[in-house]
Motif scaffolding. Structure first.
Motif, PDB file in Angstrom:
ATOM      1  N   ALA A 161      -4.838   1.250  -1.577  1.00  0.00           N
ATOM      2  CA  ALA A 161      -5.339   0.202  -2.472  1.00  0.00           C
ATOM      3  C   ALA A 161      -6.076  -0.882  -1.677  1.00  0.00           C
ATOM      4  O   ALA A 161      -7.170  -1.318  -2.072  1.00  0.00           O
ATOM      5  N   PHE A 162      -5.500  -1.304  -0.563  1.00  0.00           N
ATOM      6  CA  PHE A 162      -6.157  -2.329   0.255  1.00  0.00           C
ATOM      7  C   PHE A 162      -7.448  -1.818   0.890  1.00  0.00           C
ATOM      8  O   PHE A 162      -8.445  -2.532   0.954  1.00  0.00           O
ATOM      9  N   ILE A 163      -7.440  -0.590   1.350  1.00  0.00           N
ATOM     10  CA  ILE A 163      -8.654  -0.015   1.957  1.00  0.00           C
ATOM     11  C   ILE A 163      -9.756   0.120   0.918  1.00  0.00           C
ATOM     12  O   ILE A 163     -10.917  -0.224   1.177  1.00  0.00           O
ATOM     13  N   ASN A 164      -9.406   0.599  -0.271  1.00  0.00           N
ATOM     14  CA  ASN A 164     -10.407   0.717  -1.335  1.00  0.00           C
ATOM     15  C   ASN A 164     -10.991  -0.643  -1.695  1.00  0.00           C
ATOM     16  O   ASN A 164     -12.201  -0.786  -1.860  1.00  0.00           O
ATOM     17  N   LYS A 165     -10.153  -1.644  -1.812  1.00  0.00           N
ATOM     18  CA  LYS A 165     -10.621  -2.999  -2.148  1.00  0.00           C
ATOM     19  C   LYS A 165     -11.535  -3.526  -1.050  1.00  0.00           C
ATOM     20  O   LYS A 165     -12.584  -4.127  -1.339  1.00  0.00           O
TER      21      LYS A 165
END
Length: 80
Positions: free
Chosen positions: A34-38
């Motif tokens: 989730a953090f990488i995608n954001k």
């Protein structure tokens, strides 16, 4: 103590912690994704979220299939 008893004890210990370790790994992995995608979508102005999601699914499938093949090879060689 014989080798068989030591292996049996180690196997029971592994089975005891397998569930919590899998749950912890899943939680850490999903949060990291989730953090990488954001970061990719907002920092680099990359406007193709479905491409990122598709690539993640493909890479995950390839890795899991590879691990399955390696595990089966280990089981087959240990039986033979």
């Amino acid at each position: 103590m014989t080798w068989g008893r030591l292996c049996g004890a180690a196997e029971r210990h592994y089975v005891k912690w397998r569930g919590p370790l899998v749950a912890l790994f899943y939680g850490v992995t999903s949060a990291a994704m989730a953090f990488i995608n954001k970061a990719v979508l907002s920092t680099y102005d990359f406007n193709y979220p479905f491409l990122i999601m598709t690539l993640q699914v493909i890479i995950t499938s390839v890795v899991l299939h590879s691990l399955l093949i390696m595990t089966l090879q280990v089981i087959i060689t240990s039986v033979v």
